[in-house]
Design a protein around this motif. Sequence first.
Motif, short mmCIF file in Angstrom:
data_model
loop_
_atom_site.label_atom_id
_atom_site.label_comp_id
_atom_site.label_asym_id
_atom_site.label_seq_id
_atom_site.Cartn_x
_atom_site.Cartn_y
_atom_site.Cartn_z
N ASP A 1 0.85 -1.19 0.00
CA ASP A 1 0.00 0.00 0.00
C ASP A 1 0.90 1.24 0.00
N ASP A 2 0.81 2.07 1.06
CA ASP A 2 1.59 3.31 1.10
C ASP A 2 2.86 3.19 1.92
N GLY A 3 3.14 2.00 2.45
CA GLY A 3 4.25 1.85 3.39
C GLY A 3 5.41 1.03 2.86
N TYR A 4 6.57 1.23 3.50
CA TYR A 4 7.80 0.59 3.04
C TYR A 4 8.50 -0.12 4.20
N GLY A 5 9.21 -1.19 3.87
CA GLY A 5 10.01 -1.93 4.84
C GLY A 5 11.28 -2.42 4.18
N CYS A 6 12.13 -3.07 4.97
CA CYS A 6 13.44 -3.50 4.48
C CYS A 6 13.74 -4.93 4.93
N MET A 7 14.27 -5.73 4.01
CA MET A 7 14.76 -7.07 4.32
C MET A 7 16.23 -7.14 3.92
N HIS A 8 17.08 -7.44 4.88
CA HIS A 8 18.52 -7.43 4.62
C HIS A 8 19.17 -8.59 5.39
N PRO A 9 19.10 -9.81 4.86
CA PRO A 9 19.58 -10.97 5.62
C PRO A 9 21.10 -11.07 5.67
N TRP A 10 21.58 -11.76 6.70
CA TRP A 10 23.00 -12.10 6.86
C TRP A 10 23.12 -13.63 6.93
N PRO A 11 23.22 -14.29 5.75
CA PRO A 11 23.31 -15.76 5.75
C PRO A 11 24.49 -16.29 6.56
N GLU A 12 25.60 -15.52 6.62
CA GLU A 12 26.78 -15.96 7.38
C GLU A 12 26.46 -16.13 8.87
N ARG B 1 3.60 -1.58 7.43
CA ARG B 1 2.26 -1.24 7.93
C ARG B 1 2.27 0.06 8.73
N GLU B 2 3.22 0.17 9.68
CA GLU B 2 3.29 1.37 10.51
C GLU B 2 3.75 2.59 9.71
N ASP B 3 4.68 2.37 8.81
CA ASP B 3 5.17 3.44 7.95
C ASP B 3 4.05 3.96 7.05
N GLY B 4 3.27 3.04 6.48
CA GLY B 4 2.18 3.43 5.59
C GLY B 4 1.10 4.20 6.32
N LYS B 5 0.79 3.79 7.53
CA LYS B 5 -0.22 4.50 8.32
C LYS B 5 0.21 5.95 8.55
N ALA B 6 1.48 6.15 8.92
CA ALA B 6 1.98 7.50 9.16
C ALA B 6 1.98 8.33 7.88
N ARG B 7 2.36 7.71 6.76
CA ARG B 7 2.39 8.46 5.49
C ARG B 7 0.98 8.90 5.09
N GLU C 1 24.37 11.77 17.44
CA GLU C 1 22.96 12.14 17.39
C GLU C 1 22.33 11.68 16.08
N PHE C 2 21.23 10.96 16.18
CA PHE C 2 20.50 10.50 15.00
C PHE C 2 19.52 11.58 14.56
N THR C 3 19.62 11.99 13.31
CA THR C 3 18.69 12.97 12.75
C THR C 3 17.84 12.30 11.68
N PRO C 4 16.53 12.19 11.88
CA PRO C 4 15.68 11.57 10.85
C PRO C 4 15.83 12.27 9.51
N PRO C 5 15.68 11.54 8.42
CA PRO C 5 15.93 12.11 7.09
C PRO C 5 14.85 13.07 6.60
N GLY C 6 13.76 13.21 7.33
CA GLY C 6 12.71 14.13 6.92
C GLY C 6 11.68 13.45 6.05
N GLY C 7 10.48 14.03 6.03
CA GLY C 7 9.40 13.46 5.25
C GLY C 7 8.40 12.75 6.14
N THR C 8 7.45 12.05 5.52
CA THR C 8 6.43 11.32 6.26
C THR C 8 6.91 9.90 6.55
N GLY C 9 6.23 9.22 7.48
CA GLY C 9 6.64 7.87 7.85
C GLY C 9 8.07 7.85 8.34
N LEU C 10 8.87 6.97 7.77
CA LEU C 10 10.30 6.92 8.09
C LEU C 10 11.13 7.84 7.21
N GLY C 11 10.47 8.56 6.29
CA GLY C 11 11.19 9.51 5.45
C GLY C 11 11.52 8.96 4.07
#
Length: 318
Positions: free
Chosen positions: A35-46, A76-82, A294-304
Amino acid sequence: MKSPIYIHRYTMHSHTALNAASTRHDHEGALIKVDDGYGCMHPWPELGDVSLDRLLTALERGRTTPTTRSALYCAREDGKARREGRSLFDGLEVPLSNATLPLCEKAFDQAIAAGFTIAKVKVGRDPEAEAKFIMEQSDRFPTLRWRLDFNAVLGRGGVEQFLKSLSPECRQRIDFIEDPCVYESESWNELYTRYGIPLAVDRDVENAESGVNVVILKPAVNVVKPMLEKAHMESWRVVFTSYLDHPLGQCFAAWRAAQSAKAFPGMIDACGLMTHGLFEPNAFIDRMGPVTPEFTPPGGTGLGFDDLLEKLPWKRLI
């Protein structure tokens, strides 16, 4: 009817090998769009993760893993915020971070100049050279605290030999040792009793019992809430870290850390969220800004990253 899932496969290139169990510099993952939200999959097989191809095949067939479940939750959470036109970071404060560094003198100079007071390094591939480097930098920066991540590659005997090779002054500056060996409560209790250095569990965090002082939570693969409740009961320190993944996943980890810091005041320690500097620049990494405590969010809606995500070529998976 379930929403369609779209994916965008990516490769990030690290400046150095990123842990003791891996020598590669190219790191594949996939962003997902639901839908409107994004996520990330980044496996470490090692480190025991299912490969990216298998993750995507399983997801296509309706089966999930810890990695895909976390990515779907994020989307899901990112899309809701966006949809609501807000940032997920609104009203939250992200905890400070340690520096996650290669064993390189220049990297340490830059980290100290940026204001970091804690350095996390991966060790276990070349113990003799690593111990020598750590003592040299510890002498140069005597107020710097150290977090040593062994990824359980040496075994207990190798870890003890490593610690014995460090000077007493250097050992006193160790904040904690992460995954010194495969988790086993009796062995870990003996290590802590002998050296007095806090022990942090990462890879087997859900099974942690006695012998643990710190738990490492990675929202990319861990279910956060029950571990926070357990850590609260056991008076464990909690450290959130990224999964050395895409900046979107890095922001997901930062958001979960900020949520948890608000829900459990005083329990969340300095985290490991500023990891984008370990990779060669790209548009997403550039958007994360300088590597500082210090962590600065990248800006924008959801996670940015609104505009960057919209421009990516997305392929329908389901």
